[in-house]
Structure formats: C-alpha cells, structure tokens
Design a protein around this motif. Sequence first.
Motif, PDB file in Angstrom:
ATOM      1  N   LEU A 241       0.842  -1.204   0.000  1.00 45.07           N
ATOM      2  CA  LEU A 241       0.000   0.000   0.000  1.00 45.07           C
ATOM      3  C   LEU A 241       0.876   1.252   0.000  1.00 45.07           C
ATOM      4  N   PRO A 242       0.809   2.076  -1.030  1.00 40.31           N
ATOM      5  CA  PRO A 242       1.731   3.219  -1.112  1.00 40.31           C
ATOM      6  C   PRO A 242       1.572   4.223   0.015  1.00 40.31           C
ATOM      7  N   HIS A 243       0.320   4.453   0.499  1.00 38.30           N
ATOM      8  CA  HIS A 243       0.164   5.460   1.554  1.00 38.30           C
ATOM      9  C   HIS A 243       0.708   4.959   2.893  1.00 38.30           C
ATOM     10  N   VAL A 244       0.775   3.635   3.087  1.00 37.81           N
ATOM     11  CA  VAL A 244       1.403   3.084   4.288  1.00 37.81           C
ATOM     12  C   VAL A 244       2.920   3.117   4.139  1.00 37.81           C
ATOM     13  N   LEU A 245       3.421   2.752   2.958  1.00 40.86           N
ATOM     14  CA  LEU A 245       4.867   2.755   2.723  1.00 40.86           C
ATOM     15  C   LEU A 245       5.440   4.165   2.873  1.00 40.86           C
ATOM     16  N   THR A 246       4.690   5.174   2.414  1.00 42.90           N
ATOM     17  CA  THR A 246       5.163   6.562   2.512  1.00 42.90           C
ATOM     18  C   THR A 246       5.371   6.985   3.958  1.00 42.90           C
ATOM     19  N   ARG A 247       4.592   6.425   4.864  1.00 42.33           N
ATOM     20  CA  ARG A 247       4.711   6.799   6.273  1.00 42.33           C
ATOM     21  C   ARG A 247       6.079   6.422   6.843  1.00 42.33           C
ATOM     22  N   PHE A 248       6.738   5.430   6.275  1.00 39.61           N
ATOM     23  CA  PHE A 248       8.051   5.028   6.788  1.00 39.61           C
ATOM     24  C   PHE A 248       9.118   6.090   6.532  1.00 39.61           C
TER      25      PHE A 248
END
Length: 518
Positions: A241-248
């Motif tokens: 999920l890109p919006h979860v990955l971006t949080r990292f």
Amino acid sequence: MVVVFWASRNNKSAADYYAAGRNFTGPQNGVAIAGDYLSAASFLGIAGAIALNGYDGFLYSIGFLVAWLVALLLVAELLRNTGKFTMADVLSFRLKERPVRLAAAFATLAVVFFYLLAQMAGAGGLVALLLGVTDPTQQGIVIAVVGALMILYVLVGGMKGTTWVQIIKAVLLIVGAAVISFWVLAKFGFNFSSLLDAAVARAGEGGQALLEPGKQYGKSDLSRLDFISLAIALVLGTAGLPHVLTRFYTVPDGREARRSVVWAIWLIGIFYLLTLALGYGAGALVGPDVIAAAPGKGNSAAPLLAYVLGGEILLGVISAVAFATILAVVAGLTITAATSFAHDIYANVIRKGQVNPDGELKVARITVVVIGLVAIVGGIFANGQNIAFLVALAFCVAASANLPTIIYSLFWKRFNTSGALWSIYGGLTSTIVLIIFSPVVSGKVDPVTGTSLSMIKDTAVDFHWFPLDNPGIITIPLAFVLGIVGTFLSKEPPHPEKFAEMEVRSLTGAGSEKAVTH
C-alpha cells in the motif's frame, strides 16, 4: 483545521511537505500509521460486516491485522533505509529510473483511487444516516463537501499536517470504539457469550450462522474460492500500500521505522478485537434487518449502535469520529498520490530531475486538487457499497502491482527493469480488467429483493464474465510469475554491484542519508 495550520508553519522544503521533515519518532509514527490504516472500512465497514455476517465479517479484521506481520518482516525497515519519498525511489535505485518510476507511479495512483472510493462511499453513507438524506443527488453533494474539506487539509498541511490529523484521529477512534465496546459488554454483564447469544436471537431464524464460518463465503465452492482470494489480497496487500509505505519516510532512520510498525501492530490489534463487540453489539441491540434497511446499509451499523446506546449525543460523537477517520485517511491517500505524481512522474520522468523544489511542490498541490475531484466523482458512483469490500479491492491492486516488484528488488540479484515492468503493468492491468468484468461492477443481484448489489444499479446491465468478487488468487501469483518471465526474457545485463550496494543500505541504513539529502 487549527492543528493543520499550526503544523504547516514550517513547510519550507520538499522533505517537509512530502515526509514531514523526517522528524516524527517511532511511537508517534506508529500512532499515525494506525490512524492512516484504521479507515472507514475498519470502523464502519467491518462493524457492519460482523453485524450482518458474523464470523465471516470478522475475517476482514484478521486479514487486515495479520498483513502487518508481512509489512514488518519484509519491507518497513528495508524501504526506509533505501528510499527517499516514494516506493519508486526504492525500485529505481538499481533499475532504469524513468520507466520504473512511471510504472510505479501508475500503480500508486490506481491503489489510491480504489481506496478513495471506499472512503468517499463511507462519507456518503454516514451523512445519509445522520441527516436522513436518501436522495442520491443530495448524497452526492455531501460527498463533494467532504472531498473539498480533504483537499483543503492536504493543500495547507502537507504530510506534517496530515500526520498530526492521523494521530489525533487514531486516539479518538480507539477511545471511541473502546467506550462503545465497554458499554455493550456492560449491558450483557461483561459476558461475551451472552452478547453472542443475544445477536443470534435478534437475527431470528438462521441466526446461529453468525457464530459459524460460511454465512457469507460458505454457500458454494465458488464463494469459498472467493474467500481464499480475498484472504490472499488482505494479507499481502498492506506491504504494497503506497500510503502506508510513505509513512516510513517520516521517521529519521530504519530503526524508528521498525518501532513504528510494532506500535502500529499493537494499536491496530486492540482496535480489531474491539470490532467483535461493535459488530455483534450492533447485531444484538440494533438488529440486522434494521441495519440492512438503513441508508448506507452495513456501513451504518456502528453509528446506529451508538444511537441505541447513548442517543443523539453519542451518535454525534461517534459520527464525528467517523468523519475524522474518513478525512484523515483520505488526506493520507491524497498526499501519497500527489507525492508520487509530482516527485516520480513530473520531476524525474518529465523534467528528468531538472526541476527546482518550488516547482515540484506547485505540481504536487495541483495534483491534490485533481485527485480530490476524481475521488468525489468516484465516491458518488460507489455510494452504498460495503466499504470494507471496496478497500479489499485496493489491497488486491497493491498486492498484485506493487508487492512482487518490491520483494524482487530487495531480495533477487538477477531482477532487472524488464521484470519490474512486466510485473507492475501485468499485475495492475490484470487486476483492473478482472475487477471491471467481475460481479462487483455489474450483474450481481440480491436473490431475495431482486435489487442490484453491483456498482451499476441497473439489473438489466450485466457484462461480467469473471465469477469472483476479488481477483487476488489469479492476479497476485500472475504478477510474481510475470516478474520472473520478464527478467529472463530481457537481455539487460545484471548489475550485482548495484544489488550489493542496495542490500548493504537496506539492511544497515549506511549511505541512506545521501539519498535523503540528495
């Protein structure tokens, strides 16, 4: 909105707007991840799914939670150590930059679109219930208002404002769910068995099916296969999920990224346990017939339960929490899509890296407005669908288009650009095509009422030929296979030195600051 304006004061650079200056700690980011992940699907959709389908509805909770172990073990720390702002940064590190960035950006935008459909449909159903709005045109106006609010949040606050909104919302949501769960259990003497018995009794004939597997997915071999397909998509989707990955990328290093995920798992796990009390409580105290007949159908279960327990005041509070949930998640999705388009497509593909940060941020803000408008139109069409199910489609796109390429890039030395393009485009295209020609879009009719259960409400329109609601069982293995086929058919020579550099960086974080400050 006050918090968003406060947080946006120091938005001076691309790193501030895209990654909140990388100043959030692991625990803070973990709470924000929980806020980003616990969407309207988790609160409204799963509560409704459990109220109407019992055990089978709770399987959504299990799938969404177990998925975090994949994210923790395979991608969280490695992505943070390797990347800069987006998933495409990681993929383009050892592959040809422009074609891979373009493919990854398209996949990101597709996942975000399906996820946005779910959130906007949740907004429409919630306001329909609150204001008694049953006219589709008026519900469309409501969805447009929610979309406009979200656009304003993201334009002003960037990732920093969005993160604080998600932290506040996560606290509100978990506390709100805990209060209702405590209240429900108190009504049954804190005896969970009594709650289950009451839900079975309220469901009437066949109510016992709420406690057993198979009420929704056990009717035929085809429905069982559909469940396996759904489960695969849920468990593998989070790690793509890109919006979860971006949080990292909002934390300073890989260690904090790992701490983020541990905090997120605890908070998300607690919440999903509470969905049992919310769902069965709604079934026992509101009744499945009332829920199914309400505006928004199953998505109305949690607000209706709040109304039965605490009247209009508790309904207002829980609805406010649900709205905060929708706005926070939609903001997170929108900033991710804007970052992907501006950073990957505009700055690195169209302008070939020759762009100043101000120009890139201007494009990101324009993208926010465009995505917001697309989300509003899509949400109007998706209004009335179960949002937990719509989110499962987004998970399927993420698991098919993104996950195989991420795994191969991080762990397979032989992997090359051709394999990445075959995997991303093949997984993305096959998923979207099968969804379009599935019962989700047309041809699914309620056998009792004769009404359409598909996105297209006209029962005379039926062009579906793919029998499963969720195509994950076909598209996810296909994407992994295409990555292998594309790699071996390509004449591109392997670059073991780039893989070795990426491996060292992903495992240790050595050199990642060079990418951050580049």
